[in-house]
Write a protein that holds these residues in place. Structure first.
Motif, mmCIF file in Angstrom:
data_model
loop_
_atom_site.group_PDB
_atom_site.id
_atom_site.type_symbol
_atom_site.label_atom_id
_atom_site.label_comp_id
_atom_site.label_asym_id
_atom_site.label_seq_id
_atom_site.Cartn_x
_atom_site.Cartn_y
_atom_site.Cartn_z
ATOM 1 N N SER A 1 -8.229 -7.678 5.541
ATOM 2 C CA SER A 1 -9.085 -7.380 4.395
ATOM 3 C C SER A 1 -9.207 -5.878 4.186
ATOM 4 C CB SER A 1 -10.474 -8.006 4.615
ATOM 5 O OG SER A 1 -11.320 -7.741 3.524
ATOM 6 N N ARG A 2 -9.326 -5.130 5.281
ATOM 7 C CA ARG A 2 -9.411 -3.668 5.158
ATOM 8 C C ARG A 2 -8.109 -3.098 4.597
ATOM 9 N NH1 ARG A 2 -12.339 -4.179 10.057
ATOM 10 N NH2 ARG A 2 -10.416 -3.911 11.270
ATOM 11 N N ASN A 3 -6.985 -3.608 5.057
ATOM 12 C CA ASN A 3 -5.709 -3.134 4.540
ATOM 13 C C ASN A 3 -5.564 -3.442 3.053
ATOM 14 O OD1 ASN A 3 -4.849 -2.090 6.983
ATOM 15 N ND2 ASN A 3 -3.777 -3.961 7.592
ATOM 16 N N TYR A 4 -5.983 -4.640 2.663
ATOM 17 C CA TYR A 4 -5.938 -5.043 1.252
ATOM 18 C C TYR A 4 -6.762 -4.070 0.411
ATOM 19 C CZ TYR A 4 -6.426 -8.261 -2.754
ATOM 20 O OH TYR A 4 -6.410 -8.839 -4.001
ATOM 21 N N GLU A 5 -7.968 -3.773 0.873
ATOM 22 C CA GLU A 5 -8.843 -2.862 0.135
ATOM 23 C C GLU A 5 -8.227 -1.470 0.053
ATOM 24 O OE1 GLU A 5 -13.376 -1.041 0.311
ATOM 25 O OE2 GLU A 5 -12.825 -2.760 1.550
ATOM 26 N N ARG A 6 -7.662 -1.003 1.148
ATOM 27 C CA ARG A 6 -7.047 0.327 1.136
ATOM 28 C C ARG A 6 -5.879 0.391 0.156
ATOM 29 N NH1 ARG A 6 -6.911 0.293 7.623
ATOM 30 N NH2 ARG A 6 -9.017 1.113 8.047
ATOM 31 N N ILE A 7 -5.094 -0.659 0.104
ATOM 32 C CA ILE A 7 -3.937 -0.670 -0.796
ATOM 33 C C ILE A 7 -4.386 -0.632 -2.252
ATOM 34 C CG2 ILE A 7 -1.992 -2.058 -1.618
ATOM 35 C CD1 ILE A 7 -1.782 -3.118 1.318
ATOM 36 N N VAL A 8 -5.357 -1.472 -2.605
ATOM 37 C CA VAL A 8 -5.805 -1.512 -4.001
ATOM 38 C C VAL A 8 -6.468 -0.198 -4.391
ATOM 39 C CG1 VAL A 8 -7.240 -2.726 -5.673
ATOM 40 C CG2 VAL A 8 -6.033 -4.018 -3.918
#
Length: 236
Positions: A23-30
């Motif tokens: 979830s953290r990686n997803y947020e960082r990417i967006v």
């Protein structure tokens, strides 16, 4: 009002249920995508987005199959964030016009005009999920304006489009300039706009109040594409 508004809130409402690290990686990417799309345009290399996000290329592609899917999620995130901000401000600010003022500045913080310019020709306007998210956002906008109007603080000849169009224009970079050049002026000029929205009105406006339906119809005519709700009903 912040100078790094796109750095976080744009993704808060769109995260799917995942493990905490995913979830953290997803947020960082967006978040990184929103920043770089604003800085460099929609064709910025995905490798640079991964690098800005601090993740590997494989991690980016696990979450997003291609550039269009990433763009779509950024836009959905932005609309969800705007809806959530409108609801949160409306629920916590007792003064109806002050709630409208706070929301207008929060919208400007998200640099929605710059993102609209980047993605104007990249979106499927008939995408059911985009239409649904837009309807939810519009409902939150309408409620905020209705409360300000019913309180007697908002002039009666104003529609939601009369607020959204200027915010988009104020946060859109001028031709030949970078996005950062508009930020020092957007909130200053927005206050001038808000002063003009207060009742009692001091002038007679030409034409009629600009509703979101008017803006949507103009966009569909420009793109020659219908927008439908998730049940297939056309949006007029």
């Amino acid at each position: 009002m912040t100078d790094t508004a796109v750095a976080g809130p744009v993704v808060q409402q769109r995260l799917p249920r995942q493990r905490a690290d995913a979830s953290r990686n997803y947020e960082r990417i967006v978040t990184a995508a929103a920043q770089l799309f604003l800085e460099r345009g929609a064709d910025v290399p995905l490798d640079e987005i991964a690098q800005r996000a601090g993740v590997g290329n494989a991690t980016l592609y696990r979450h997003f199959a291609n550039r269009n899917e990433l763009i779509r999620v950024v836009v959905l995130s932005l609309m969800s964030c705007l809806s959530a901000q409108a609801e949160q401000i409306g629920a916590t600010e007792p003064d109806a016009f002050e709630a409208l003022r706070r929301f207008a500045h929060a919208s400007a913080d998200l640099l929605i005009g710059g993102l609209c310019a980047v993605f104007s020709d990249r979106l499927d306007l008939a995408d059911p999920e985009l239409c649904e998210a837009r309807e939810q956002m519009e409902d939150a906008f309408e409620l905020m304006l209705r409360r300000a109007r019913e309180s007697g603080q908002l002039r009666p000849d104003i529609g939601v489009g009369d607020l959204i169009v200027p915010i988009v224009q104020l946060t859109r970079p001028l031709p030949g300039t970078a996005q950062a050049t508009v930020e020092p002026y957007a909130h200053r000029h927005l206050e001038l706009l808000l002063d003009g929205l207060r009742a009692p009105q001091r002038s007679v406006l030409p034409g009629s109040a600009a509703t979101l339906a008017d803006l949507r119809l103009s966009a569909h005519r420009l793109n020659d594409e219908p927008c439908t709700t998730p049940n297939g009903k056309p949006v007029h």
